[in-house]
Design an enzyme around this catalytic site. Sequence first.
Site, PDB file in Angstrom:
ATOM      1  N   SER A  67     -11.108 -60.305  21.133  1.00 31.60           N
ATOM      2  CA  SER A  67     -11.388 -59.269  22.136  1.00 31.60           C
ATOM      3  C   SER A  67     -12.868 -59.244  22.463  1.00 31.60           C
ATOM      4  O   SER A  67     -13.685 -59.921  21.820  1.00 31.60           O
ATOM      5  CB  SER A  67     -10.950 -57.891  21.622  1.00 31.60           C
ATOM      6  OG  SER A  67     -11.863 -57.415  20.645  1.00 31.60           O
ATOM      7  N   SER A 227     -15.243 -50.694  22.909  1.00 37.18           N
ATOM      8  CA  SER A 227     -14.923 -50.975  21.519  1.00 37.18           C
ATOM      9  C   SER A 227     -14.306 -49.733  20.886  1.00 37.18           C
ATOM     10  O   SER A 227     -14.918 -48.661  20.877  1.00 37.18           O
ATOM     11  CB  SER A 227     -16.194 -51.363  20.742  1.00 37.18           C
ATOM     12  OG  SER A 227     -15.923 -51.455  19.357  1.00 37.18           O
TER      13      SER A 227
END
Length: 262
Positions: A67, A227
């Site tokens: 990611s 995040s």
Amino acid sequence: MNFALILFLLLVVTGVLYAVDVLKFRKLRTPGDKEPIWVEWGAGFFPVILIVFVLRSFLFEPFKIPSGSMIPTLLVGDFILVNKFTYGIRLPVINKKIIPINDPQRGDVMVFRYPEDPSLDYIKRVVGLPGDTVAYQNKRLTINGQPVEVSKAGDYLHPERLYYSEQYVEKLGDVEHKLLNDTDAPSFIPDASRFPHRENCTYNAAGVICKVPAGHYFMMGDNRDNSRDSRAWGFVPEQNIVGKAFFIWLNFSDLGRIGSFR
């Protein structure tokens, strides 16, 4: 999938076959006899599996970045190596520390077992140590009442999505690293879980303030507005630590990234 457990079971099975062959059946075979299939495909793999098991369990383990939470430090598709012994020697599978070596330090990029699902490995940066008070208010970080040093860097262009984020250089402990902020993203934490020790955290419109409990760490991604980290799911217990990331060994899309992180 618990790869460490699968590798351990393969080691046990092939080790038993190897021992049985060496102690009994190898002595019964005459020179030139073809090895049975169970020896060729079972016991024969034991030395290889043993080497892989030792390397992966006690020395270095490869990971792929899935990611963008650690952009710009780590990009999607980076293959990294993780030092398994930096923070101590741990027993495979159960991850219990048996020989302490070093403690995580602010600024370390650490791989750990995700507290909400320990079967998953996550990677973030160590921001808060046990006993620290970490405040992330209006997108600025303070530790124990002291603002963390930051300076503006050039805006970061996300190559795949073609938009810019504000980029800063931040100093955590002895580590300088880059981080990203998006001006249009909210400061508050919209999806905080009911995690252990949540009473140590105060949420408000500006963000969150947390007191890190003993034996735990506060982790954040460098891509701060993209995040989901300790701000949302809480603290990482010491027993969840896997190791310290230190090296990019491959990226198929950009070979120039090899060795660019330590």
